[in-house]
Motif scaffolding. Structure first.
Motif, PDB file in Angstrom:
ATOM      1  N   MET A   1     -25.096 -19.125 -27.077  1.00  0.00           N
ATOM      2  CA  MET A   1     -25.046 -20.125 -26.029  1.00  0.00           C
ATOM      3  C   MET A   1     -23.883 -19.877 -25.074  1.00  0.00           C
ATOM      4  N   LYS A   2     -23.248 -18.742 -25.230  1.00  0.00           N
ATOM      5  CA  LYS A   2     -22.154 -18.366 -24.346  1.00  0.00           C
ATOM      6  C   LYS A   2     -22.646 -18.246 -22.902  1.00  0.00           C
ATOM      7  N   THR A   3     -23.879 -17.791 -22.724  1.00  0.00           N
ATOM      8  CA  THR A   3     -24.461 -17.647 -21.387  1.00  0.00           C
ATOM      9  C   THR A   3     -24.564 -18.999 -20.695  1.00  0.00           C
ATOM     10  N   LEU A   4     -24.956 -20.029 -21.439  1.00  0.00           N
ATOM     11  CA  LEU A   4     -25.065 -21.359 -20.854  1.00  0.00           C
ATOM     12  C   LEU A   4     -23.692 -21.877 -20.414  1.00  0.00           C
ATOM     13  N   LYS A   5     -22.691 -21.660 -21.246  1.00  0.00           N
ATOM     14  CA  LYS A   5     -21.334 -22.110 -20.892  1.00  0.00           C
ATOM     15  C   LYS A   5     -20.848 -21.396 -19.637  1.00  0.00           C
ATOM     16  N   GLN A   6     -21.101 -20.105 -19.540  1.00  0.00           N
ATOM     17  CA  GLN A   6     -20.698 -19.355 -18.348  1.00  0.00           C
ATOM     18  C   GLN A   6     -21.434 -19.863 -17.110  1.00  0.00           C
ATOM     19  N   HIS A   7     -22.716 -20.173 -17.281  1.00  0.00           N
ATOM     20  CA  HIS A   7     -23.507 -20.678 -16.153  1.00  0.00           C
ATOM     21  C   HIS A   7     -22.963 -22.032 -15.669  1.00  0.00           C
ATOM     22  N   GLU A  34     -29.931 -28.340 -25.794  1.00  0.00           N
ATOM     23  CA  GLU A  34     -31.085 -29.017 -26.392  1.00  0.00           C
ATOM     24  C   GLU A  34     -32.390 -28.426 -25.871  1.00  0.00           C
ATOM     25  N   LYS A  35     -32.431 -28.173 -24.572  1.00  0.00           N
ATOM     26  CA  LYS A  35     -33.640 -27.591 -23.970  1.00  0.00           C
ATOM     27  C   LYS A  35     -33.907 -26.206 -24.559  1.00  0.00           C
ATOM     28  N   VAL A  36     -32.855 -25.406 -24.730  1.00  0.00           N
ATOM     29  CA  VAL A  36     -33.010 -24.072 -25.308  1.00  0.00           C
ATOM     30  C   VAL A  36     -33.527 -24.181 -26.743  1.00  0.00           C
ATOM     31  N   GLN A  37     -32.980 -25.127 -27.517  1.00  0.00           N
ATOM     32  CA  GLN A  37     -33.440 -25.307 -28.895  1.00  0.00           C
ATOM     33  C   GLN A  37     -34.900 -25.719 -28.930  1.00  0.00           C
ATOM     34  N   ASP A  38     -35.311 -26.607 -28.006  1.00  0.00           N
ATOM     35  CA  ASP A  38     -36.719 -27.010 -27.947  1.00  0.00           C
ATOM     36  C   ASP A  38     -37.619 -25.823 -27.613  1.00  0.00           C
ATOM     37  N   ALA A  49     -35.597 -18.391 -23.530  1.00  0.00           N
ATOM     38  CA  ALA A  49     -35.381 -19.840 -23.549  1.00  0.00           C
ATOM     39  C   ALA A  49     -34.188 -20.224 -22.683  1.00  0.00           C
ATOM     40  N   ILE A  50     -33.124 -19.437 -22.757  1.00  0.00           N
ATOM     41  CA  ILE A  50     -31.937 -19.717 -21.934  1.00  0.00           C
ATOM     42  C   ILE A  50     -32.275 -19.599 -20.456  1.00  0.00           C
ATOM     43  N   ASN A  51     -32.956 -18.523 -20.084  1.00  0.00           N
ATOM     44  CA  ASN A  51     -33.318 -18.326 -18.670  1.00  0.00           C
ATOM     45  C   ASN A  51     -34.236 -19.437 -18.168  1.00  0.00           C
ATOM     46  N   LYS A  52     -35.209 -19.836 -18.979  1.00  0.00           N
ATOM     47  CA  LYS A  52     -36.137 -20.884 -18.563  1.00  0.00           C
ATOM     48  C   LYS A  52     -35.413 -22.225 -18.444  1.00  0.00           C
ATOM     49  N   ALA A  53     -34.493 -22.508 -19.374  1.00  0.00           N
ATOM     50  CA  ALA A  53     -33.738 -23.765 -19.314  1.00  0.00           C
ATOM     51  C   ALA A  53     -32.876 -23.820 -18.055  1.00  0.00           C
ATOM     52  N   ILE A  54     -32.252 -22.702 -17.715  1.00  0.00           N
ATOM     53  CA  ILE A  54     -31.415 -22.651 -16.506  1.00  0.00           C
ATOM     54  C   ILE A  54     -32.261 -22.847 -15.259  1.00  0.00           C
ATOM     55  N   ILE A  55     -33.413 -22.199 -15.220  1.00  0.00           N
ATOM     56  CA  ILE A  55     -34.286 -22.315 -14.047  1.00  0.00           C
ATOM     57  C   ILE A  55     -34.826 -23.730 -13.913  1.00  0.00           C
ATOM     58  N   GLU A  56     -35.254 -24.317 -15.022  1.00  0.00           N
ATOM     59  CA  GLU A  56     -35.806 -25.666 -14.968  1.00  0.00           C
ATOM     60  C   GLU A  56     -34.737 -26.714 -14.680  1.00  0.00           C
ATOM     61  N   PHE A  57     -33.509 -26.428 -15.051  1.00  0.00           N
ATOM     62  CA  PHE A  57     -32.433 -27.394 -14.788  1.00  0.00           C
ATOM     63  C   PHE A  57     -32.234 -27.591 -13.299  1.00  0.00           C
ATOM     64  N   GLY A  58     -32.314 -26.542 -12.530  1.00  0.00           N
ATOM     65  CA  GLY A  58     -32.225 -26.653 -11.081  1.00  0.00           C
ATOM     66  C   GLY A  58     -30.803 -26.659 -10.565  1.00  0.00           C
ATOM     67  N   ASP A  59     -30.646 -27.273  -9.381  1.00  0.00           N
ATOM     68  CA  ASP A  59     -29.377 -27.266  -8.672  1.00  0.00           C
ATOM     69  C   ASP A  59     -28.652 -28.596  -8.877  1.00  0.00           C
ATOM     70  N   ILE A  60     -27.358 -28.573  -8.776  1.00  0.00           N
ATOM     71  CA  ILE A  60     -26.551 -29.783  -9.005  1.00  0.00           C
ATOM     72  C   ILE A  60     -25.747 -30.147  -7.764  1.00  0.00           C
ATOM     73  N   ASP A  61     -26.317 -29.932  -6.588  1.00  0.00           N
ATOM     74  CA  ASP A  61     -25.585 -30.209  -5.352  1.00  0.00           C
ATOM     75  C   ASP A  61     -25.159 -31.668  -5.232  1.00  0.00           C
ATOM     76  N   GLU A  62     -26.021 -32.589  -5.645  1.00  0.00           N
ATOM     77  CA  GLU A  62     -25.676 -34.008  -5.543  1.00  0.00           C
ATOM     78  C   GLU A  62     -24.499 -34.351  -6.454  1.00  0.00           C
ATOM     79  N   ILE A  63     -24.488 -33.797  -7.639  1.00  0.00           N
ATOM     80  CA  ILE A  63     -23.385 -34.051  -8.565  1.00  0.00           C
ATOM     81  C   ILE A  63     -22.091 -33.460  -8.008  1.00  0.00           C
TER      82      ILE A  63
END
Length: 133
Positions: A1-7, A34-38, A49-63
């Motif tokens: 899950m190091k990739t997710l933390k870096q992302h 959680e999404k990756v585990q699912d 799973a990591i790549n798909k979770a990142i793509i589905e998560f989308g952009d966080i411009d509003e945040i």
């Protein structure tokens, strides 16, 4: 899950450090994990799973925008102070015209004309104050 933390770190690299930023980063990271585990439970490999979770998560411009607005100091509204300053300043200038008029040329009343010119200053500050209220 190091990739997710870096992302997630890369997403928030331009945001100034704050407690709220760290909280949001942690929540996003947990959601992505959680999404990756699912996805892995559905039979995907970890990398897919990591790549798909990142793509589905989308952009966080509003945040990001919300976090930036909270870190940028709010400018104090000085329109009321400007209005008061313009009123007192114009009164002093008009009183100078009245004094000069009655001291040097008491037979002719001319201070009224520059008074109209000077009154534009507080009038414009009044409308600015109304607009910012």
């Amino acid at each position: 899950m190091k990739t997710l933390k870096q992302h997630v770190d890369a997403l928030f690299k331009n945001i100034p450090d704050s407690e709220e930023k760290e909280t949001i980063k942690q929540e996003i990271l947990e959601n992505l994990e959680e999404k990756v585990q699912d996805l892995m439970g559905q039979g995907k490999e970890e990398e897919d799973a990591i790549n798909k979770a990142i793509i589905e998560f989308g952009d966080i411009d509003e945040i990001k925008q919300e976090l930036l607005q909270k870190t940028i100091p709010v400018k104090k509204n000085m329109s009321k102070i400007n209005l008061g300053f313009s009123i007192w300043g114009s009164l002093l200038i008009i009183s100078l015209f009245v004094f000069a008029n009655f001291y040097y040329t008491p037979d002719e009343i001319w201070f009224v004309y520059p008074t109209f010119v000077v009154l534009w200053w507080p009038l414009s500050m009044f409308f600015y104050w109304l607009r910012t209220k």
